[in-house]
Design an enzyme around this catalytic site. Structure first.
Site, PDB file in Angstrom:
ATOM      1  N   ASP A 118       0.868  -1.181   0.000  1.00 45.65           N
ATOM      2  CA  ASP A 118       0.000   0.000   0.000  1.00 45.65           C
ATOM      3  C   ASP A 118       0.903   1.229   0.000  1.00 45.65           C
ATOM      4  OD1 ASP A 118      -3.254   0.227   1.071  1.00 45.65           O
ATOM      5  OD2 ASP A 118      -2.061   2.049   0.892  1.00 45.65           O
ATOM      6  N   THR A 177     -14.273  -3.927  -6.660  1.00 50.97           N
ATOM      7  CA  THR A 177     -15.539  -3.896  -7.386  1.00 50.97           C
ATOM      8  C   THR A 177     -15.440  -2.837  -8.472  1.00 50.97           C
ATOM      9  OG1 THR A 177     -16.674  -4.509  -5.355  1.00 50.97           O
ATOM     10  CG2 THR A 177     -18.036  -3.614  -7.128  1.00 50.97           C
ATOM     11  N   CYS A 185     -19.887   0.241   0.056  1.00 45.03           N
ATOM     12  CA  CYS A 185     -20.194  -0.616  -1.100  1.00 45.03           C
ATOM     13  C   CYS A 185     -21.566  -0.379  -1.711  1.00 45.03           C
ATOM     14  CB  CYS A 185     -20.050  -2.079  -0.708  1.00 45.03           C
ATOM     15  SG  CYS A 185     -18.361  -2.538  -0.386  1.00 45.03           S
ATOM     16  N   PHE A 186     -22.652  -0.631  -0.945  1.00 44.32           N
ATOM     17  CA  PHE A 186     -23.987  -0.594  -1.556  1.00 44.32           C
ATOM     18  C   PHE A 186     -24.265   0.734  -2.277  1.00 44.32           C
ATOM     19  CE2 PHE A 186     -26.627  -4.047   0.821  1.00 44.32           C
ATOM     20  CZ  PHE A 186     -25.729  -5.003   0.411  1.00 44.32           C
ATOM     21  N   LYS A 195     -22.413   3.104  -3.495  1.00 44.22           N
ATOM     22  CA  LYS A 195     -21.611   3.393  -4.696  1.00 44.22           C
ATOM     23  C   LYS A 195     -21.813   2.335  -5.779  1.00 44.22           C
ATOM     24  CE  LYS A 195     -17.293   1.006  -3.947  1.00 44.22           C
ATOM     25  NZ  LYS A 195     -16.958  -0.021  -4.880  1.00 44.22           N
ATOM     26  N   LYS A 221     -22.646  -0.091  10.219  1.00 36.01           N
ATOM     27  CA  LYS A 221     -23.325  -1.240  10.824  1.00 36.01           C
ATOM     28  C   LYS A 221     -22.456  -1.748  11.961  1.00 36.01           C
ATOM     29  CE  LYS A 221     -21.489  -4.792   7.786  1.00 36.01           C
ATOM     30  NZ  LYS A 221     -21.793  -5.919   6.942  1.00 36.01           N
TER      31      LYS A 221
HETATM   32  P1  NAD Z   1      -9.945   0.592   1.305  1.00 33.47           P
HETATM   33  O1  NAD Z   1     -10.136   2.019   0.992  1.00 33.47           O
HETATM   34  O2  NAD Z   1     -10.141   0.117   2.703  1.00 33.47           O
HETATM   35  O3  NAD Z   1      -8.473   0.139   0.873  1.00 33.47           O
HETATM   36  C1  NAD Z   1      -7.914   0.439  -0.369  1.00 33.47           C
HETATM   37  C2  NAD Z   1      -6.429   0.667  -0.179  1.00 33.47           C
HETATM   38  O4  NAD Z   1      -5.808   0.768  -1.452  1.00 33.47           O
HETATM   39  C3  NAD Z   1      -6.079   1.958   0.557  1.00 33.47           C
HETATM   40  O5  NAD Z   1      -5.352   1.653   1.734  1.00 33.47           O
HETATM   41  C4  NAD Z   1      -5.237   2.757  -0.447  1.00 33.47           C
HETATM   42  O6  NAD Z   1      -4.182   3.471   0.159  1.00 33.47           O
HETATM   43  C5  NAD Z   1      -4.703   1.646  -1.318  1.00 33.47           C
HETATM   44  N1  NAD Z   1      -4.268   2.086  -2.648  1.00 33.47           N
HETATM   45  C6  NAD Z   1      -4.949   2.831  -3.551  1.00 33.47           C
HETATM   46  N2  NAD Z   1      -4.213   2.998  -4.671  1.00 33.47           N
HETATM   47  C7  NAD Z   1      -3.035   2.340  -4.472  1.00 33.47           C
HETATM   48  C8  NAD Z   1      -1.874   2.125  -5.259  1.00 33.47           C
HETATM   49  N3  NAD Z   1      -1.776   2.594  -6.503  1.00 33.47           N
HETATM   50  N4  NAD Z   1      -0.853   1.425  -4.724  1.00 33.47           N
HETATM   51  C9  NAD Z   1      -0.933   0.927  -3.484  1.00 33.47           C
HETATM   52  N5  NAD Z   1      -2.019   1.080  -2.690  1.00 33.47           N
HETATM   53  C10 NAD Z   1      -3.055   1.772  -3.189  1.00 33.47           C
HETATM   54  O7  NAD Z   1     -10.905  -0.198   0.318  1.00 33.47           O
HETATM   55  P2  NAD Z   1     -11.683  -1.572   0.597  1.00 33.47           P
HETATM   56  O8  NAD Z   1     -12.864  -1.322   1.449  1.00 33.47           O
HETATM   57  O9  NAD Z   1     -10.707  -2.633   0.978  1.00 33.47           O
HETATM   58  O10 NAD Z   1     -12.248  -1.881  -0.855  1.00 33.47           O
HETATM   59  C11 NAD Z   1     -11.378  -2.260  -1.913  1.00 33.47           C
HETATM   60  C12 NAD Z   1     -12.224  -2.710  -3.088  1.00 33.47           C
HETATM   61  O11 NAD Z   1     -12.985  -3.864  -2.726  1.00 33.47           O
HETATM   62  C13 NAD Z   1     -13.249  -1.677  -3.544  1.00 33.47           C
HETATM   63  O12 NAD Z   1     -13.389  -1.794  -4.929  1.00 33.47           O
HETATM   64  C14 NAD Z   1     -14.532  -2.122  -2.870  1.00 33.47           C
HETATM   65  O13 NAD Z   1     -15.678  -1.732  -3.576  1.00 33.47           O
HETATM   66  C15 NAD Z   1     -14.385  -3.628  -2.900  1.00 33.47           C
HETATM   67  N6  NAD Z   1     -15.098  -4.323  -1.824  1.00 33.47           N
HETATM   68  C16 NAD Z   1     -15.132  -3.787  -0.581  1.00 33.47           C
HETATM   69  C17 NAD Z   1     -15.798  -4.482   0.431  1.00 33.47           C
HETATM   70  C18 NAD Z   1     -15.890  -3.901   1.815  1.00 33.47           C
HETATM   71  O14 NAD Z   1     -16.714  -4.388   2.585  1.00 33.47           O
HETATM   72  N7  NAD Z   1     -15.097  -2.921   2.176  1.00 33.47           N
HETATM   73  C19 NAD Z   1     -16.400  -5.723   0.160  1.00 33.47           C
HETATM   74  C20 NAD Z   1     -16.294  -6.242  -1.114  1.00 33.47           C
HETATM   75  C21 NAD Z   1     -15.640  -5.544  -2.115  1.00 33.47           C
END
Ligand code: NAD
Length: 527
Positions: free
Chosen positions: A36, A163, A307-308, A310, A370
């Site tokens: 990250d 996603t 998620c939902f 967006k 939640k």
């Molecule tokens: P998050 O914001 O918690 O984490 C994303 C991380 O990616 C951040 O820490 C950011 O610094 C890092 N990042 C961004 N660009 C980067 C790069 N170029 N190099 C290195 N690091 C980078 O996001 P999340 O909640 O884990 O969600 C990630 C994806 O998964 C999204 O597309 C989301 O829609 C999907 N998703 C999320 C959930 C959920 O419950 N949070 C569930 C299913 C799917």
């Protein structure tokens, strides 16, 4: 067969961190590194206190990262309350006892050494420009793919876990082609279905894993390599192959249908309130119809989180871009109903307080979108606050057992835009003591269904007074909050004028407050 020795997950968030930890635990011969750009986040993943709260996650990370969970003796209570399957089976040791999970900010080097890269970066809604408010902001995907294009070795398998809109694989290919023309990188779509608060359970026992690939030999080989990793703990029958575009769309479609159920029951709740019908009785009855089922039929403040909202916005934008305005407006209705529900709740609160909040203190119990997560993003509470602050209360005090003050403040910053100086003039205060939050409050609104807010003893004329709350012994978040069990209970404030005092409970929580007590994550009484 493609042999995977080193996997890299880009994005150490709610998806990247837990997914990498579980893949590492079940594939001891594979090295898994999460990278990250956020140094603080990586430092937390390497340290004692993980940056995200998920029941059972700390133990799994320690097993994979340190080779053992021995040091768990000093861990906080809530993690012992949620043992993982491994722990329950008596195994507190990584099968190899050799750490294979790493966290790093050395992005270029890690990408260069990986055979497979999981893209788990954030894909929020675009806030500016074309498609603002609905289209997916692909900046993080673009940045990560650019890093991959610059550093990955030919043939590295790229896996979309984020996603993303349908057809993102083509966008990834186009970016790669600019930097490494003619070089082959198999692309897979493997959307993540985990829910925050139950991420470990969802990852250990997923209903299904979808792996979408291109219909080429290299695509199928790459899909087989990923399926082999999952087969370390998931039955093959639950690993579904699909074409790459279907896999992208599966995720948006699943979230849209779940959100639609919530909006459907919320629309019915509005009719119930006008007619005297009881929405929980209606929901129970329709949920027992085996064609419908009981899940996601709880009326309440509506859905929130990262998620939902967006993903449904993204689906409406996709439909519109494809020239399908009727489809777009169909799904837009789900979002409209969601906003309507939280507006309705806020207006009910104002109306219960004689249509004015001037000079009054409002307490918000629960900010997370939640229970069992510290994620403050897109909380329904924000929509409620947006309306309440227009009424110029004296103060609004927020307590949440897990959300960081800084995360809540970051979310509240949007309210500053609409009313100037919400935070700077101290209108909203965030506290760590629920009793302090409730002291001398005119209304206590429970906006997250945290177990700790559930009623623990039957209400009697003596115990329903909210003024009791601050007088309870051991006034710390580690205790139960003994809330009154009636939503509309009106008690009297000690000093004149005798302003009515109201406990407003989001509809879905009213049911909890009246239900049997359960142990909260922090229960000191039972350890
Ligand atoms: P998050 O914001 O918690 O984490 C994303 C991380 O990616 C951040 O820490 C950011 O610094 C890092 N990042 C961004 N660009 C980067 C790069 N170029 N190099 C290195 N690091 C980078 O996001 P999340 O909640 O884990 O969600 C990630 C994806 O998964 C999204 O597309 C989301 O829609 C999907 N998703 C999320 C959930 C959920 O419950 N949070 C569930 C299913 C799917």
């Amino acid at each position: 067969n493609v042999r995977i020795r080193h996997i890299c997950a880009i994005g150490a968030g709610y998806v990247g961190g837990p997914t990498a930890a579980i893949i590492a635990l079940h594939n001891p011969n594979v090295k898994v590194t999460v990278i990250d750009r956020d140094e603080r986040r990586i430092k937390s993943w390497k340290g004692r206190h993980l940056p995200i709260h998920e029941p059972g996650l700390e133990r799994i990370v320690r097993l994979a990262r340190d080779g053992t969970s021995d040091s768990l003796g000093t861990m906080s209570e809530q993690h012992r309350d949620f043992p993982t399957e491994q722990a329950q089976a008596g195994s507190d040791r990584n099968p190899s006892s050799r750490p294979n999970l790493f966290f790093s900010t050395a992005c270029a080097e890690t990408i260069a050494n990986s055979d497979m890269i999981l893209l788990a970066v954030n894909t929020p809604t675009k806030m500016h420009g074309v498609g603002a408010g609905r289209a997916t902001d692909m900046a993080a995907i673009e940045g990560a793919v650019r890093d991959i294009a610059l550093h990955a070795k030919p043939g590295t398998i790229l896996v979309e876990k984020s996603t993303v809109p349908c057809k993102t694989g083509q966008l990834i290919k186009d970016i790669l082609g600019v930097y490494q023309p003619g070089v082959m990188f198999p692309i897979l779509s493997n959307p993540e279905f985990l829910s925050e608060g139950t991420a470990v359970r969802d990852l250990l026992q997923p209903d299904r894993v979808i792996i979408g690939c291109e219909s080429t030999l290299s695509g199928h080989r790459a899909a087989a390599a990923l399926a082999n990793l999952y087969a370390g703990w998931i039955p093959r029958s639950n690993i579904l192959p699909s074409n790459i575009w279907s896999a992208d769309l599966c995720k948006l479609a699943a979230n849209a249908v779940l959100a639609q159920r919530i909006s459907s029951i919320n629309s019915i709740s509005a009719i119930c309130e006008r007619t005297g019908a009881d929405v929980s009785e209606v929901a129970r009855s329709i949920g027992m119809d085996s064609r419908i089922g009981p899940q996601f039929l709880k009326a309440g403040l509506g859905f929130g989180g990262s998620c939902f909202p967006k993903d449904i916005a993204s689906l409406t934008y996709l439909a519109e871009s494809l020239g399908l305005p009727e489809v777009a407006s169909y799904w837009q209705g789900v979002l409209i109903m969601n906003d309507f529900q939280r507006d309705r709740f806020a207006r009910n609160v104002i109306s219960c307080l004689n249509n004015t909040l001037r000079g009054k203190k409002i307490t918000i119990l629960g900010y997370a979108f939640k229970k069992n997560t510290g994620d403050a993003r897109e909380s329904p509470a924000l929509g409620v606050l947006r309306i309440l602050i227009q009424e110029q209360p004296r103060t609004i005090v927020i307590f949440d057992p897990l959300c960081n003050e800084s995360d809540i403040k970051r979310e509240l910053a949007v309210l500053d835009d609409c009313r100037g100086v919400v935070q700077t003039n101290g209108l909203i205060e965030i506290v760590t003591d629920p009793y302090l939050a409730c002291a001398d409050s005119n209304a206590i609104l429970v906006l997250t269904d945290w177990d700790m807010f559930k009623n623990t003893k039957p209400a009697t004329p003596d115990n329903f007074e909210a003024t009791e709350l601050p007088q309870l012994d051991g006034a710390t978040p580690a205790n139960f909050l003994r809330l009154p069990h009636r939503v509309e209970r009106v008690t009297k404030l000690p000093s004149p004028p005798q302003t009515p005092k109201m406990i407003g409970i989001a509809p879905d929580l009213a049911e909890h407050l009246m239900s049997e007590p359960e142990c909260p994550p922090y229960c000191e009484e039972c350890g």
